[in-house]
Write a protein that holds these residues in place. Sequence first.
Motif, PDB file in Angstrom:
ATOM      1  N   ASP A  12      60.903 -23.692 -59.325  1.00 52.73           N
ATOM      2  CA  ASP A  12      60.081 -24.701 -58.758  1.00 52.73           C
ATOM      3  C   ASP A  12      60.292 -25.880 -59.763  1.00 52.73           C
ATOM      4  OD1 ASP A  12      58.186 -26.084 -57.688  1.00 52.73           O
ATOM      5  OD2 ASP A  12      56.601 -24.777 -58.431  1.00 52.73           O
ATOM      6  N   ILE A  13      61.282 -26.861 -59.114  1.00 46.22           N
ATOM      7  CA  ILE A  13      61.764 -28.176 -59.589  1.00 46.22           C
ATOM      8  C   ILE A  13      60.902 -29.391 -58.903  1.00 46.22           C
ATOM      9  CG2 ILE A  13      63.561 -29.823 -59.760  1.00 46.22           C
ATOM     10  CD1 ILE A  13      65.607 -27.373 -59.561  1.00 46.22           C
ATOM     11  N   ARG A  14      60.281 -29.716 -59.792  1.00 48.42           N
ATOM     12  CA  ARG A  14      59.297 -30.873 -59.179  1.00 48.42           C
ATOM     13  C   ARG A  14      59.504 -32.457 -59.981  1.00 48.42           C
ATOM     14  NH1 ARG A  14      54.651 -29.091 -56.234  1.00 48.42           N
ATOM     15  NH2 ARG A  14      54.862 -26.622 -56.135  1.00 48.42           N
ATOM     16  N   VAL A  15      59.222 -33.619 -59.323  1.00 50.44           N
ATOM     17  CA  VAL A  15      59.397 -34.810 -60.107  1.00 50.44           C
ATOM     18  C   VAL A  15      57.887 -35.263 -60.740  1.00 50.44           C
ATOM     19  CG1 VAL A  15      58.481 -36.167 -58.111  1.00 50.44           C
ATOM     20  CG2 VAL A  15      60.013 -37.055 -59.627  1.00 50.44           C
ATOM     21  N   GLN A  63      60.743 -41.578 -63.707  1.00 48.37           N
ATOM     22  CA  GLN A  63      60.638 -40.597 -62.894  1.00 48.37           C
ATOM     23  C   GLN A  63      61.609 -39.470 -63.178  1.00 48.37           C
ATOM     24  OE1 GLN A  63      59.527 -41.781 -58.733  1.00 48.37           O
ATOM     25  NE2 GLN A  63      57.627 -40.553 -59.255  1.00 48.37           N
ATOM     26  N   VAL A  64      61.463 -38.368 -63.458  1.00 45.29           N
ATOM     27  CA  VAL A  64      62.575 -37.093 -63.894  1.00 45.29           C
ATOM     28  C   VAL A  64      62.277 -35.811 -63.215  1.00 45.29           C
ATOM     29  CG1 VAL A  64      63.081 -38.157 -66.263  1.00 45.29           C
ATOM     30  CG2 VAL A  64      61.130 -36.529 -65.890  1.00 45.29           C
ATOM     31  N   PRO A  99      65.094 -39.367 -58.955  1.00 40.47           N
ATOM     32  CA  PRO A  99      65.107 -40.139 -57.820  1.00 40.47           C
ATOM     33  C   PRO A  99      65.464 -41.507 -57.923  1.00 40.47           C
ATOM     34  CG  PRO A  99      62.903 -39.680 -58.342  1.00 40.47           C
ATOM     35  CD  PRO A  99      63.335 -39.047 -59.378  1.00 40.47           C
ATOM     36  N   ASP A 100      66.103 -42.166 -57.291  1.00 39.59           N
ATOM     37  CA  ASP A 100      66.423 -43.472 -57.092  1.00 39.59           C
ATOM     38  C   ASP A 100      65.767 -44.513 -56.617  1.00 39.59           C
ATOM     39  OD1 ASP A 100      67.150 -42.829 -54.718  1.00 39.59           O
ATOM     40  OD2 ASP A 100      69.528 -43.410 -54.897  1.00 39.59           O
TER      41      ASP A 100
END
Length: 110
Positions: A12-15, A63-64, A99-100
């Motif tokens: 589960d990869i979230r920002v 943000q990561v 995110p960019d």
Amino acid sequence: MTISYDDFQKVDIRVGTVIRAEPFPEARKPAIKLWLDLGELGERKSSAQITRHYDPAELVGKQVLCVINFAPRQIGPFMSEVLVLGLPDRDGEVVLIGPDHPVPNAGRMF
């Protein structure tokens, strides 16, 4: 090794957005303590070995991407609850992934 899409979905990869960052002098390897806003999932903490490229004050608002479903890990006196993701530069030092363009916190990577 090849994995199935179902296996990938288990991670589960979230920002999240860094809302606080502090030096972590008690860590064995140089690190920074991070507090992340994960939107509807709440606030989570992480210890990250990112001192080569990042100053704590500069991280606030960034943000990561992070893995949120690993078991928490005690790092000295600090409980790290998520794994912030990065890639090694040419010297093996971590560069964070994010995110960019701004996206909503807790958005899931797919």
